[in-house]
Design a protein around this motif. Structure first.
Motif, short mmCIF file in Angstrom:
data_model
loop_
_atom_site.label_atom_id
_atom_site.label_comp_id
_atom_site.label_asym_id
_atom_site.label_seq_id
_atom_site.Cartn_x
_atom_site.Cartn_y
_atom_site.Cartn_z
N UNK A 364 9.86 -1.90 -5.57
CA UNK A 364 9.49 -0.64 -5.37
C UNK A 364 10.54 0.36 -5.60
N UNK A 365 11.58 0.00 -5.09
CA UNK A 365 13.08 0.73 -5.13
C UNK A 365 13.53 0.53 -6.63
N UNK A 366 13.15 -0.53 -7.10
CA UNK A 366 13.91 -0.70 -8.76
C UNK A 366 13.05 0.10 -9.63
N UNK A 367 11.84 0.54 -9.14
CA UNK A 367 10.91 1.26 -9.97
C UNK A 367 10.87 2.61 -9.90
N UNK A 378 1.79 3.47 2.32
CA UNK A 378 0.88 2.84 1.22
C UNK A 378 1.26 1.35 0.93
N UNK A 379 2.38 1.15 0.57
CA UNK A 379 2.74 -0.26 0.46
C UNK A 379 2.28 -1.49 1.64
N UNK A 380 2.68 -0.98 2.90
CA UNK A 380 2.15 -2.12 3.97
C UNK A 380 0.76 -2.02 4.05
N UNK A 381 0.30 -0.85 4.00
CA UNK A 381 -1.11 -0.73 4.42
C UNK A 381 -1.83 -1.53 3.23
N UNK A 382 -1.66 -1.52 1.79
CA UNK A 382 -1.82 -2.40 0.78
C UNK A 382 -1.84 -3.97 1.33
N UNK A 383 -0.69 -4.39 1.80
CA UNK A 383 -0.52 -5.63 2.00
C UNK A 383 -1.27 -6.23 3.14
N UNK A 451 -8.30 8.28 -8.37
CA UNK A 451 -6.82 8.00 -8.56
C UNK A 451 -6.16 9.28 -7.75
N UNK A 452 -5.19 9.07 -6.88
CA UNK A 452 -4.21 10.26 -6.56
C UNK A 452 -2.94 9.70 -6.27
N UNK A 453 -2.12 10.62 -6.28
CA UNK A 453 -0.51 10.13 -6.07
C UNK A 453 -0.16 10.19 -4.73
N UNK A 454 0.76 9.22 -4.27
CA UNK A 454 1.13 8.89 -2.86
C UNK A 454 2.23 10.13 -2.66
N UNK A 455 2.97 10.36 -3.55
CA UNK A 455 4.02 11.56 -3.53
C UNK A 455 4.10 12.20 -4.78
N UNK A 456 5.17 13.40 -4.93
CA UNK A 456 5.28 14.09 -6.13
C UNK A 456 6.17 13.23 -7.33
N UNK A 457 5.76 13.42 -8.41
CA UNK A 457 6.77 13.21 -9.54
C UNK A 457 6.17 12.04 -10.41
N UNK A 458 6.57 12.01 -11.55
CA UNK A 458 5.93 11.07 -12.60
C UNK A 458 6.26 9.45 -12.28
N UNK A 459 7.13 9.37 -11.38
CA UNK A 459 7.44 7.73 -10.77
C UNK A 459 6.57 7.49 -9.48
N UNK A 479 -6.08 0.32 -3.40
CA UNK A 479 -4.82 -0.32 -3.48
C UNK A 479 -3.70 0.72 -4.16
N UNK A 480 -2.59 0.48 -4.02
CA UNK A 480 -1.36 1.32 -4.35
C UNK A 480 -0.33 0.42 -5.27
N UNK A 481 0.15 1.20 -6.17
CA UNK A 481 1.25 0.60 -7.06
C UNK A 481 1.87 1.64 -7.89
N UNK A 482 3.13 1.46 -8.23
CA UNK A 482 3.75 2.51 -9.19
C UNK A 482 2.95 2.39 -10.38
N UNK A 483 2.35 1.41 -10.76
CA UNK A 483 1.76 1.37 -12.04
C UNK A 483 0.54 1.44 -11.60
N UNK A 484 -0.39 2.50 -12.36
CA UNK A 484 -1.65 3.14 -11.93
C UNK A 484 -2.73 1.96 -12.49
#
Length: 514
Positions: A364-367, A378-383, A451-459, A479-484
């Protein structure tokens, strides 16, 4: 129990589960029950044992894990319901039968087809039978706030005389105003013979947005139990929100001198668990546990907060388990720092799960330029929610754009077997869902896609909620991911897994010829 103590009766797993699409598995209920028990909830209503074998077994399983809370099962007034409930709850150290019958004229005529004297007889008979199984019996007058006052008093008196130790006066349809609900409790407690032998309880629905206000008014009128649900979950507009009631007592203690056993710093974690399990996201501006409950964007507000936090906050984030959003985690953070951050957020993961979460965090940090606390949650809850699902998304490739056709290629793993399919659709999301149907044929219908965003910004990471239905049952997941689009595929598959676990999806894998 002291006069200023108010019992918290949680009905998240019973009334909350009646929200369309909020069905919970036995494992879900056990997870929630453990957290509610640890947080200090006094009574946990785990289900309606006579409703189904699944509900019966879930109530029994919840009772086996409770350490402190009283296990409660709901029952209609009939003997079969009460006996079934009694059998389910005896797995717990302490247990209660909660039996009810409608009392209002509209319910007596159109729902029960019973005369007033028949309802009164049923009150006595049901409570008397329930007392043969336990000394802890709660009786409820369904639709009490639309019941003739004199008849309601006669029913309450009959229930107490038959042995009910808790009397619930529910605002079943969210009809009442605080002042009239307060006065109703005062009148019943002062005028019904034997009222001093029972604890009076409030159960409020939120149809007019007054459930919490009415619950607090009931306590001012003499009630000493409030029936509520985490995140305000419940039928129609929901129930009174547990977290809002608890913090109202804490923040306004001078005007509301009442105590609960709730350890409030655990509120946020329980809220997140219920949201994950049910697939019902918490609205950003939800009081106490919403993402924005302690956020300040206005320059005037920020200036005041920097000078003194009480200028714009009436409680501290840490009082409810809310951590301030921060940028302390990034791609240079190590495993130890990541583990510490998870602990701060309320997670304790075994080594293998921690390694998997850390790897996903690094990806996620790379993306994503900035990683916030909400991203990690969101990441851990998804897992946690989907790590052991029978159907998993292994790979996804989508072709979209103005020229079309929109196409999705998906690799699923179904019970350990790889399945690959391609499908077209009216847009990329439709193509993805069609591809999943090709790989895992089923007859479920899509009821909700959000669909809704976890935080602000296009990423920002996307959280996608999906609700599927089949055979009259619904299941929700997110489920959550940086890719909708990836999040969409995972959410659909997660909902399909839930529906399959409920026995409604009837999935059969179709292997690719490739």
């Amino acid at each position: 129990m002291t006069h200023d103590h108010v019992r918290i009766f949680d009905t998240t797993m019973r009334d909350g589960e009646q929200s369309p699409g909020a069905a919970m598995t036995m494992a879900d209920k056990i997870e929630i029950a453990r957290q509610l028990d640890a947080m200090g909830v006094d009574v946990i209503e785990a289900g309606f044992p006579a409703a189904s074998n699944g509900d019966f077994e879930s109530v029994r399983a919840v009772g086996a894990v409770l350490e402190n809370a009283v296990l409660c099962g709901l029952s209609r007034a009939g003997p079969k319901d009460i006996e079934r409930c009694a059998e389910a709850i005896k797995s717990a150290k302490r247990f209660r039968i909660h039996t009810f019958i409608s009392t209002s004229p509209i319910h007596r005529k159109h729902k029960l087809n019973m005369e007033a004297h028949q309802v009164l007889d049923a009150v006595t008979a049901s409570v008397t039978l329930a007392r043969k199984f336990t000394d802890d019996v709660e009786w409820s007058a369904e639709d009490a706030t639309r019941t003739e006052r004199d008849f309601l008093k006669r029913c309450v008196e009959a229930a107490i005389r038959a042995g009910a130790t808790t009397i619930n006066i529910p605002d079943t349809v969210g009809y009442s105003f605080p002042d009239e609900y307060r006065d109703l409790f005062r009148d019943l407690i002062q005028s019904v013979p034997g009222a001093d032998k029972a604890i009076f309880s409030a159960h409020c629905h939120n149809d007019l947005g007054l459930a919490v206000a009415n619950s607090i008014a009931a306590v001012q009128g003499g009630a000493r139990q409030i029936e509520c649900a985490v995140n305000g979950l419940g039928e129609r507009a929901g129930n009174a929100a547990l977290e809002e009631i608890v913090m109202a007592f804490r923040v306004r203690g001078a005007d509301l001198p009442y105590q609960t056993n709730i350890d409030s710093p655990q509120l946020m974690r329980v809220s997140q668990t219920v949201a994950r399990v049910t697939g019902f996201p918490v609205q950003f501006n939800k009081a106490i546990v919403g993402k924005n409950a302690f956020s300040h964007e206005s320059g005037i507000h920020q200036d005041g907060m920097l000078k003194h936090t009480e200028t714009y906050e009436i409680m501290r984030p840490e009082d409810v388990g809310q951590g301030a959003t921060s940028l302390v985690m990034g791609k240079l953070s190590g495993r130890h720092a990541f583990k510490k951050k998870l602990e701060e957020l309320g997670y304790t993961l075994a080594d293998n799960a921690l390694n998997d979460a850390f790897q996903r965090f690094k990806e996620l940090c790379d993306r994503k330029r900035h990683v916030f606390d909400e991203d990690i949650v969101a990441l851990v809850d998804d897992q946690i929610a989907h790590g052991d699902d029978a159907i998993q998304v292994s790979r996804l490739r989508v072709v979209a754009g103005t020229e079309g056709p929109q196409t999705a290629e998906i690799d699923l793993t179904i019970n350990g077997e790889p399945v690959w399919k391609t499908a077209r659709g009216n847009g990329p999301v439709d193509a993805i869902f069609n591809a999943i149907k090709e790989a895992a044929p089923h007859e479920a219908d899509l009821e909700l896609y959000q669909v809704h965003a976890v935080t602000e910004g296009t990423d920002a990471q996307a959280i996608v909620s999906v609700r599927l239905s089949a055979d009259g049952r619904s299941a929700s997941a997110r489920a959550s991911d940086a890719d909708t689009l990836v999040a969409s595929a995972r959410a659909y598959v997660a909902a399909l897994n839930r529906l399959n676990a409920l026995g409604s999806a009837r999935i059969s894998a179709q292997h690719s010829a490739a």
